[in-house]
Design a protein around this motif. Structure first.
Motif, PDB file in Angstrom:
ATOM      1  N   CYS A  24      81.376  67.154  51.508  1.00 29.86           N
ATOM      2  CA  CYS A  24      81.391  66.133  52.562  1.00 29.86           C
ATOM      3  C   CYS A  24      80.354  65.050  52.300  1.00 29.86           C
ATOM      4  O   CYS A  24      80.622  63.855  52.464  1.00 29.86           O
ATOM      5  N   TYR A  48      92.711  58.391  58.103  1.00 30.76           N
ATOM      6  CA  TYR A  48      91.660  58.495  57.090  1.00 30.76           C
ATOM      7  C   TYR A  48      92.287  58.410  55.698  1.00 30.76           C
ATOM      8  O   TYR A  48      93.494  58.576  55.520  1.00 30.76           O
ATOM      9  N   MET A 189      91.550  69.887  54.695  1.00 30.06           N
ATOM     10  CA  MET A 189      91.120  68.833  55.610  1.00 30.06           C
ATOM     11  C   MET A 189      90.663  69.404  56.938  1.00 30.06           C
ATOM     12  O   MET A 189      89.806  68.817  57.613  1.00 30.06           O
ATOM     13  N   HIS A 190      91.198  70.544  57.326  1.00 30.35           N
ATOM     14  CA  HIS A 190      90.735  71.216  58.545  1.00 30.35           C
ATOM     15  C   HIS A 190      89.247  71.541  58.429  1.00 30.35           C
ATOM     16  O   HIS A 190      88.458  71.245  59.338  1.00 30.35           O
ATOM     17  N   ALA A 193      87.111  68.289  58.335  1.00 25.66           N
ATOM     18  CA  ALA A 193      87.019  67.666  59.659  1.00 25.66           C
ATOM     19  C   ALA A 193      86.041  68.424  60.548  1.00 25.66           C
ATOM     20  O   ALA A 193      85.252  67.807  61.286  1.00 25.66           O
ATOM     21  N   GLN A 206      88.264  61.188  66.680  1.00 22.41           N
ATOM     22  CA  GLN A 206      88.627  61.153  65.265  1.00 22.41           C
ATOM     23  C   GLN A 206      89.013  62.538  64.764  1.00 22.41           C
ATOM     24  O   GLN A 206      89.961  62.690  63.977  1.00 22.41           O
ATOM     25  N   HIS A 207      88.295  63.548  65.216  1.00 22.51           N
ATOM     26  CA  HIS A 207      88.618  64.918  64.824  1.00 22.51           C
ATOM     27  C   HIS A 207      90.020  65.298  65.292  1.00 22.51           C
ATOM     28  O   HIS A 207      90.803  65.886  64.534  1.00 22.51           O
ATOM     29  N   ILE A 210      92.673  63.628  63.101  1.00 22.31           N
ATOM     30  CA  ILE A 210      92.832  64.312  61.821  1.00 22.31           C
ATOM     31  C   ILE A 210      93.601  65.608  62.005  1.00 22.31           C
ATOM     32  O   ILE A 210      94.556  65.901  61.276  1.00 22.31           O
TER      33      ILE A 210
END
Length: 216
Positions: A24, A48, A189-190, A193, A206-207, A210
Motif C-alpha cells: 500500500c 480507482y 483489492m478487498h 481497501a 471511498q471504501h 471499492i
C-alpha cells in the motif's frame, strides 16, 4: 529466492500482513494508485486505478514488488513450470526479472499477431508440451490472461497457473478457473481497501465504492 529480506511478515491471528502494508505504501508513494473515475480496458468504470507500469522507474519499489511476486510462487508451482510468459506491457518487466531469478526461460505474448515475419503472437521459444506460467500485474475480468492462455495452448503449450500482484476481484479468478487455470495473487483489492481505510488514506465512502465493485 532473491530479495527475501523484503518478505516481511505473514498473516496471523487476524493481524494485517506487513507485506501488504508495504505494498500500500509503495502504491501511494509511486502514484500507482489513483482515485477518481476511470474507464478500464474492459469498458467498466472504476473509482480507482492501479498502474503498476510506473514501478520499474523506482528501483527500490521494483525490488520489493519482485520480492512480493516471488513470495506468491510456491516451490511447487515453480517446479512444475518450464517457462514464464509475461503479458504486455507490465507483465513483461516483472516476468523477465522473475524468470531470470528462477533460471526459467522467458517469453511474452503479443496482444495481436505480427503482420510481418512469422506472424506469431508468441515471442520466444515454446515447445509442444511445455508447461507455462502466465504472469500479469493486475487482473480484473481476466481477458488479457484468457487470451494469452489461448495463444499459448494453440501452439501446444500447457497452462495451469497464472500469477498477478493484485486481484481486483471482479470475476477474473472465476473466469480462469473455468478454463482450468489456477490464479495466484499476492493481494486482493478487498485487503488493500481495508488497509487504506485503517490507515486513514481513504474514507468510508471511498471504501464502500471499492467494495461495491468486488464480486468474488
Amino acid at each position: 529466492m532473491q530479495n527475501a529480506k523484503y518478505l516481511i511478515g505473514v498473516r496471523m491471528h487476524g493481524q494485517v500482513d506487513r507485506g501488504e502494508d508495504e505494498l500500500c505504501r509503495i502504491l501511494l508513494r509511486t502514484g500507482c494508485l489513483q482515485f477518481g473515475t476511470f474507464r478500464l480496458a474492459s469498458g467498466m468504470l472504476s473509482p480507482y486505478y492501479v498502474d503498476l507500469r510506473l514501478i520499474p522507474s523506482d528501483p527500490e519499489a521494483f525490488r520489493k514488488i519482485i520480492a512480493f511476486y516471488s513470495y506468491v510462487l510456491s516451490a511447487t508451482v515453480v517446479k512444475r513450470v518450464v517457462r514464464i510468459a509475461g503479458i504486455p506491457t507490465a507483465g513483461i518487466a516483472y516476468g523477465a526479472i522473475l524468470a531470470f531469478n528462477l533460471a526459467k526461460p522467458f517469453m511474452y505474448v503479443r496482444k495481436e499477431a505480427k503482420e510481418h515475419g512469422r506472424g506469431r503472437r508468441i515471442e520466444g521459444v515454446l515447445l509442444p508440451g511445455d508447461r507455462v506460467l502466465v504472469l500479469d500485474d493486475v487482473i480484473t475480468t481476466g481477458t488479457n490472461i484468457l487470451e494469452a492462455v489461448d495463444a499459448i495452448r494453440s501452439e501446444g503449450g500447457l497452462v495451469e497457473d497464472a500469477v498477478v500482484l493484485l486481484d481486483r476481484q471482479q470475476g477474473g479468478g472465476a473466469n480462469l478457473k473455468n478454463i482450468g487455470v489456477r490464479l495466484h495473487s499476492f493481494s486482493t483489492m478487498h485487503r488493500i481497501a481495508d488497509i487504506l481505510l485503517a490507515q486513514g488514506t481513504i474514507d468510508e465512502r471511498q471504501h464502500e465504492e471499492i467494495m461495491g465493485q468486488i464480486i468474488s
